[in-house]
Design a protein around this motif. Structure first.
Motif, PDB file in Angstrom:
ATOM      1  N   GLU A 226      36.322  43.731  38.797  1.00 14.10           N
ATOM      2  CA  GLU A 226      35.853  43.593  37.410  1.00 14.10           C
ATOM      3  C   GLU A 226      36.226  44.806  36.556  1.00 14.10           C
ATOM      4  O   GLU A 226      36.564  44.656  35.387  1.00 14.10           O
ATOM      5  CB  GLU A 226      34.346  43.349  37.371  1.00 14.10           C
ATOM      6  CG  GLU A 226      33.954  41.978  37.894  1.00 14.10           C
ATOM      7  CD  GLU A 226      34.655  40.839  37.162  1.00 14.10           C
ATOM      8  OE1 GLU A 226      34.630  40.829  35.914  1.00 14.10           O
ATOM      9  OE2 GLU A 226      35.232  39.973  37.831  1.00 14.10           O
ATOM     10  N   LEU A 227      36.141  46.002  37.123  1.00 11.18           N
ATOM     11  CA  LEU A 227      36.493  47.193  36.355  1.00 11.18           C
ATOM     12  C   LEU A 227      37.991  47.242  36.064  1.00 11.18           C
ATOM     13  O   LEU A 227      38.405  47.670  34.989  1.00 11.18           O
ATOM     14  CB  LEU A 227      36.043  48.460  37.079  1.00 11.18           C
ATOM     15  CG  LEU A 227      34.535  48.679  37.134  1.00 11.18           C
ATOM     16  CD1 LEU A 227      34.202  49.882  37.997  1.00 11.18           C
ATOM     17  CD2 LEU A 227      33.979  48.855  35.740  1.00 11.18           C
ATOM     18  N   VAL A 228      38.797  46.790  37.013  1.00  8.59           N
ATOM     19  CA  VAL A 228      40.234  46.739  36.775  1.00  8.59           C
ATOM     20  C   VAL A 228      40.533  45.750  35.656  1.00  8.59           C
ATOM     21  O   VAL A 228      41.340  46.027  34.764  1.00  8.59           O
ATOM     22  CB  VAL A 228      41.009  46.388  38.067  1.00  8.59           C
ATOM     23  CG1 VAL A 228      42.446  46.008  37.763  1.00  8.59           C
ATOM     24  CG2 VAL A 228      40.979  47.557  39.033  1.00  8.59           C
TER      25      VAL A 228
ATOM     26  N   ASP B  18      36.052  50.805  41.185  1.00  7.40           N
ATOM     27  CA  ASP B  18      36.147  49.346  41.209  1.00  7.40           C
ATOM     28  C   ASP B  18      35.961  48.814  42.625  1.00  7.40           C
ATOM     29  O   ASP B  18      36.683  49.193  43.536  1.00  7.40           O
ATOM     30  CB  ASP B  18      37.497  48.898  40.649  1.00  7.40           C
ATOM     31  CG  ASP B  18      37.564  47.404  40.478  1.00  7.40           C
ATOM     32  OD1 ASP B  18      36.639  46.847  39.859  1.00  7.40           O
ATOM     33  OD2 ASP B  18      38.537  46.792  40.957  1.00  7.40           O
TER      34      ASP B  18
ATOM     35  N   VAL C 283      37.996  54.930  36.874  1.00  3.38           N
ATOM     36  CA  VAL C 283      37.743  53.490  36.804  1.00  3.38           C
ATOM     37  C   VAL C 283      38.272  52.810  38.053  1.00  3.38           C
ATOM     38  O   VAL C 283      37.571  52.023  38.689  1.00  3.38           O
ATOM     39  CB  VAL C 283      38.376  52.870  35.540  1.00  3.38           C
ATOM     40  CG1 VAL C 283      38.225  51.360  35.537  1.00  3.38           C
ATOM     41  CG2 VAL C 283      37.767  53.468  34.283  1.00  3.38           C
TER      42      VAL C 283
ATOM     43  N   ALA D 167      46.562  49.192  37.965  1.00  2.00           N
ATOM     44  CA  ALA D 167      45.657  48.205  37.371  1.00  2.00           C
ATOM     45  C   ALA D 167      46.446  47.131  36.615  1.00  2.00           C
ATOM     46  O   ALA D 167      46.043  45.962  36.582  1.00  2.00           O
ATOM     47  CB  ALA D 167      44.667  48.885  36.431  1.00  2.00           C
TER      48      ALA D 167
END
Length: 181
Positions: free
Chosen positions: A159-161, A155, A151, A73
């Motif tokens: 956006e989650l990263v 993804d 997470v 990430a």
């Protein structure tokens, strides 16, 4: 240290140099047999410690996969390490690796969002906050993520990263540790 059929090995190397493997933790296909070691795990530091150095910020996760997920990430540009013996031994693993972690201005703890992970953060904070600038990274809220790997797997649009990267940079020092400093 060798190849083992039906195992998925995880290398744990001390920091002297990349080729200096001291132990290997095996992930068996049959998880009922636990995670046995080959070599001498007492000599092993944090997972990824052989890639360490010094700098502004690093992270420590509770699991190997979480370390790799957080590193991915972060674009594999910031050091991410993992404790090697589970949340219950986090304090001991961190203390054993103080020489590595003290080379960073800030150490962000990304332990699992469960009772064991929260307790480990508290224990590490009480034992090490006077020796390390410890911050706590929290996972993106509202989705029930247990760890960094969750997470990354969830993804779909980036956006989650981005949220996970923001957690790395916005990790905060816990005021409750002040009473032990």
């Amino acid at each position: 240290l060798g190849a083992f059929p039906h195992h998925l090995p995880m290398d744990l190397a001390v920091r002297r140099h990349v080729d200096d493997h001291v132990a290997q933790k095996l992930r068996l296909k049959d998880k009922d047999n636990g995670f046995p070691w080959v070599g001498n795990p007492k000599e092993a530091l944090l997972f990824g410690s052989h890639l360490g150095g010094s700098g502004k910020r690093c992270a420590v996760t509770e699991g190997f996969e979480d370390a790799m997920a957080l590193s991915q990430a972060l674009g594999n540009t910031w050091p991410v390490f993992s404790i090697i013996n589970g949340a219950g031994n986090a304090r001991k693993d961190i203390i054993k690796s103080l020489g590595l972690l003290q080379a960073y201005e800030t150490v962000v703890l990304f332990f699992d969002e469960d009772d064991a992970g929260r307790q480990a953060v508290d224990e590490v904070g009480r034992a090490c906050a006077h020796m390390l600038n410890l911050h706590v990274g929290r996972l993106p809220p509202g989705r029930g993520f247990k760890d960094c790997c969750d997470v990354l797997k969830a993804d779909t649009d980036g956006e989650l990263v981005k949220a996970l990267v923001n957690c790395f940079w916005r990790g905060r020092r816990r005021g409750g540790w002040q009473q032990w400093i």
